[in-house]
Design an enzyme around this catalytic site. Sequence first.
Site, PDB file in Angstrom:
ATOM      1  N   ASP A   1     -10.731   5.269   4.140  1.00  0.00           N
ATOM      2  CA  ASP A   1     -11.684   4.626   3.232  1.00  0.00           C
ATOM      3  C   ASP A   1     -13.034   5.315   3.211  1.00  0.00           C
ATOM      4  O   ASP A   1     -13.670   5.438   2.157  1.00  0.00           O
ATOM      5  CB  ASP A   1     -11.858   3.152   3.612  1.00  0.00           C
ATOM      6  CG  ASP A   1     -10.661   2.305   3.194  1.00  0.00           C
ATOM      7  OD1 ASP A   1      -9.829   2.793   2.404  1.00  0.00           O
ATOM      8  OD2 ASP A   1     -10.558   1.162   3.662  1.00  0.00           O
TER       9      ASP A   1
ATOM     10  N   HIS B   1      -4.684   4.712   6.604  1.00  0.00           N
ATOM     11  CA  HIS B   1      -3.685   3.707   6.227  1.00  0.00           C
ATOM     12  C   HIS B   1      -3.136   3.971   4.826  1.00  0.00           C
ATOM     13  O   HIS B   1      -3.623   4.836   4.097  1.00  0.00           O
ATOM     14  CB  HIS B   1      -4.302   2.308   6.270  1.00  0.00           C
ATOM     15  CG  HIS B   1      -5.476   2.142   5.356  1.00  0.00           C
ATOM     16  ND1 HIS B   1      -6.773   2.424   5.759  1.00  0.00           N
ATOM     17  CD2 HIS B   1      -5.563   1.757   4.050  1.00  0.00           C
ATOM     18  CE1 HIS B   1      -7.606   2.200   4.751  1.00  0.00           C
ATOM     19  NE2 HIS B   1      -6.898   1.800   3.701  1.00  0.00           N
TER      20      HIS B   1
ATOM     21  N   HIS C   1      -4.733   7.304   3.169  1.00  0.00           N
ATOM     22  CA  HIS C   1      -6.117   7.707   2.938  1.00  0.00           C
ATOM     23  C   HIS C   1      -7.034   7.091   3.990  1.00  0.00           C
ATOM     24  O   HIS C   1      -6.648   6.204   4.741  1.00  0.00           O
ATOM     25  CB  HIS C   1      -6.579   7.319   1.534  1.00  0.00           C
ATOM     26  CG  HIS C   1      -6.575   5.844   1.291  1.00  0.00           C
ATOM     27  ND1 HIS C   1      -5.449   5.134   0.956  1.00  0.00           N
ATOM     28  CD2 HIS C   1      -7.576   4.912   1.339  1.00  0.00           C
ATOM     29  CE1 HIS C   1      -5.735   3.859   0.807  1.00  0.00           C
ATOM     30  NE2 HIS C   1      -7.026   3.691   1.037  1.00  0.00           N
TER      31      HIS C   1
ATOM     32  N   ARG D   1       1.807  -8.503  -5.933  1.00  0.00           N
ATOM     33  CA  ARG D   1       0.957  -8.548  -4.731  1.00  0.00           C
ATOM     34  C   ARG D   1      -0.502  -8.640  -5.162  1.00  0.00           C
ATOM     35  O   ARG D   1      -1.006  -7.764  -5.869  1.00  0.00           O
ATOM     36  CB  ARG D   1       1.189  -7.284  -3.897  1.00  0.00           C
ATOM     37  CG  ARG D   1       0.337  -7.144  -2.631  1.00  0.00           C
ATOM     38  CD  ARG D   1       0.552  -5.733  -2.097  1.00  0.00           C
ATOM     39  NE  ARG D   1       0.034  -5.501  -0.761  1.00  0.00           N
ATOM     40  CZ  ARG D   1      -1.201  -5.096  -0.475  1.00  0.00           C
ATOM     41  NH1 ARG D   1      -2.078  -4.923  -1.472  1.00  0.00           N
ATOM     42  NH2 ARG D   1      -1.567  -4.864   0.770  1.00  0.00           N
TER      43      ARG D   1
END
Length: 314
Positions: free
Chosen positions: A227, A283, A225, A293
């Site tokens: 941002d 990214h 996508h 994470r």
Amino acid sequence: MKTSKASQRRTAKSTSQQGESSKPASTSTSASADPQTSLFSFRRIFMRIVFIAVTMYIVRNKFGNQLTTLVAVDTETEKATFDVICSDDYETRFRGCNPVHCKRVVMDGLFTMEEIEQLKRIADKGMALGGSTGGPTVLDLHSGAVSKGGKFINVYKVAELQGMSPVFTDEDYSLYKSVKDVIKHLIVSEFDVDPSHLYLTKPTFFSRITALPAKTIHDEYWHPHVDKVTYGSFSYTSLLYLSDYQKDFQGGRFVFLDSDNNKTVEPRSGRLSFFTSGSENTHFVERVRSGTRFALTVAFTCDKKHAIDDPQPR
């Protein structure tokens, strides 16, 4: 923390506070948002991700699986910069704030491990009242929105209804603001931005990703996508990692999609990565295969109408 970095942080706080003082008093924070409003906002964001996922999937397949590591987890770097050609995604009316040169910047050692652990505790405290049933859990300290099952709830209202003590301490909010100020100063310096024209924007959030399988489309965080498209208001994106690739989790690397081959920044506790939010920095995050994470996303906008205030103790 090294003396030079501590000095840099003091300078950062001073500079950033000067920039923040130019925010209009009328700018409202999302912290008082109704839980249903927050839920709608997050759902809309996720649907934007899905909307562009098909196009980005094609792009991702075109570039194949070749992967170059920009900064490895076992490499401590004071500063690594990677230039990219700016896209046409930036509105010309925001001169003095829009990037003239686009890039990706990675820095280690800006924050102490004690500060990183406290940030992780903030995430844990808020997420303890919620928790996704599939993959990612998100906490927005501003609005109080946190994932719970397949929806969002408001941790502030839950705590109030249950007669609990405040979820977060004054020290939590103070650290959060301090970290934000340092990041803003670095973006201002690196991209030569007028600090009075750069604003914190939403969503700014903690994320916790596990290897649990996705239950709904909203759990599929791994789609490529942009941002600026996904969130609308973003001009500059930053990620502060709160856990280590390979040690705390497998998979979960941050990957930029480029025309030659994909490039990754491997998460490391205390590592800050920031970049321009346009399509030059398309990214995705790899699927986490095991472990947990943690990261903190802090975003800034050039559009004052999308500005938000710092979260206040509640």
